[in-house]
Design an enzyme around this catalytic site. Structure first.
Site, PDB file in Angstrom:
ATOM      1  N   SER A   1       0.840  -1.192   0.000  1.00 14.37           N
ATOM      2  CA  SER A   1       0.000   0.000   0.000  1.00 14.37           C
ATOM      3  C   SER A   1       0.882   1.250   0.000  1.00 14.37           C
ATOM      4  O   SER A   1       1.642   1.468  -0.940  1.00 14.37           O
ATOM      5  CB  SER A   1      -0.960  -0.051   1.196  1.00 14.37           C
ATOM      6  OG  SER A   1      -1.999   0.883   1.058  1.00 14.37           O
TER       7      SER A   1
ATOM      8  N   HIS B   1      -7.119  -6.420  -0.226  1.00 16.44           N
ATOM      9  CA  HIS B   1      -6.068  -5.451   0.073  1.00 16.44           C
ATOM     10  C   HIS B   1      -5.284  -5.789   1.336  1.00 16.44           C
ATOM     11  O   HIS B   1      -4.133  -5.357   1.487  1.00 16.44           O
ATOM     12  CB  HIS B   1      -6.697  -4.055   0.215  1.00 16.44           C
ATOM     13  CG  HIS B   1      -5.696  -2.944   0.312  1.00 16.44           C
ATOM     14  ND1 HIS B   1      -4.933  -2.530  -0.759  1.00 16.44           N
ATOM     15  CD2 HIS B   1      -5.304  -2.171   1.359  1.00 16.44           C
ATOM     16  CE1 HIS B   1      -4.136  -1.546  -0.385  1.00 16.44           C
ATOM     17  NE2 HIS B   1      -4.344  -1.300   0.893  1.00 16.44           N
TER      18      HIS B   1
ATOM     19  N   ASP C   1      -8.731  -6.500  -4.534  1.00 12.72           N
ATOM     20  CA  ASP C   1      -8.345  -5.121  -4.266  1.00 12.72           C
ATOM     21  C   ASP C   1      -9.367  -4.216  -4.952  1.00 12.72           C
ATOM     22  O   ASP C   1      -9.956  -4.593  -5.986  1.00 12.72           O
ATOM     23  CB  ASP C   1      -6.945  -4.837  -4.832  1.00 12.72           C
ATOM     24  CG  ASP C   1      -5.875  -4.732  -3.768  1.00 12.72           C
ATOM     25  OD1 ASP C   1      -6.078  -3.945  -2.830  1.00 12.72           O
ATOM     26  OD2 ASP C   1      -4.842  -5.409  -3.874  1.00 12.72           O
TER      27      ASP C   1
END
Length: 278
Positions: A138, A254, A222
């Site tokens: 991320s 995610h 995601d």
């Protein structure tokens, strides 16, 4: 392990600090690995903190993990889940920490990570490690991607050949869409600053100086925004002359795309080890 139902619209939910803090993530103190694990603070002066008294596995690869949290949450202390499988594969692992917004800006965090990585390269060089591999998730993928800088590569000189691979996992490479979201309350990015810290907008042409395998990784579940940015950054890497692959991990979202790095049998853990020893 709990998992959230993740809505797909834009960025408003992503890495929400309240959501992240409520997830069931093992802390280092609760599940300390057997050895070969070091914590580094990116800020200067950088310190190495060893959880093992002696340096295990001489000449072993050094694997670095950079946590996410939208540059404003999480820490190295709760991000040690990749360590055990890497230790079992005879790698040394570094969890790279950095100060968080709003205490510091994104630009300052980038500088801290680059400074911390200089220390990692020095550490790897001194111990005769065969390679350095960096994985970031991320916001951590964003920070890892900023290492694709000719200036930074030049700063580590001949040691640059140690850096073998970057794993950019569910990353944010263009920060402009974050302006106007809750995330920016801590970051305080304007259009100029957001553009200046976006690798998507600043990736330099690779003129043969950077020989790093770039693995762009994203989960099947995601959000579309992350999948879109990963695909675009992968294409940009190829256009700019970098060695790159795009890998979509089916069945992953995610969060569990990195949480499963605690498992030896996880394909992504195995891919990191494979490139570390290549």
């Amino acid at each position: 392990m709990s998992h959230f139902s993740l809505p797909c619209e834009d960025y408003k939910w992503l890495d929400n600090p309240s959501d992240l803090n409520s997830r069931d993530i093992d802390c280092v103190e609760e599940n300390e690995p057997q050895g070969g694990f070091f914590e580094i603070d990116g800020k200067i002066p950088v310190e190495l903190h060893a959880s093992a008294k002696d340096f295990v596995f001489p000449y072993a690869p050094v694997c670095v993990y950079i946590h996410g949290g939208y540059w404003q949450d999480l820490s190295k202390n709760i991000s040690a889940y990749p360590v055990q499988p890497l230790y079992d594969a005879k790698c040394v692992t570094v969890i790279l920490g950095y100060d968080l917004a709003p205490k510091v800006t994104v630009s300052q965090i980038i500088d801290q990570v680059k400074q911390g990585m200089v220390k990692v390269i020095e550490f790897a060089t001194e111990r005769g490690s065969r390679s350095v591999v960096v994985a970031g998730h991320s916001a951590g993928a964003h920070l890892a991607s900023t290492l694709l800088s000719t200036e930074w590569i030049s700063s580590i000189k001949e040691s640059a050949k140690l850096l073998k691979a970057l794993f950019l996992i569910s990353g944010v490479f263009d920060l402009q869409p974050l302006i106007g979201t809750y995330v920016n309350a801590a970051l305080s990015l304007d259009k100029i600053e957001a553009a200046s810290v976006s690798p998507m907008l600043n990736l330099a042409e690779n003129k043969g100086k950077i020989e790093v395998a770039c693995q762009v990784v994203v989960g099947e579940y995601d959000p579309p925004s992350f999948k879109d940015q990963s695909e675009k950054f992968y294409k940009l890497l190829l256009e700019k002359g970098y060695a790159a692959e795009l890998k979509i991990f089916n069945g992953y979202d995610h969060f569990n795309i990195v949480e499963d790095l605690r498992n030896n049998a996880y394909l992504l853990s195995q891919e990191i080890v494979k490139l570390a020893f290549s």
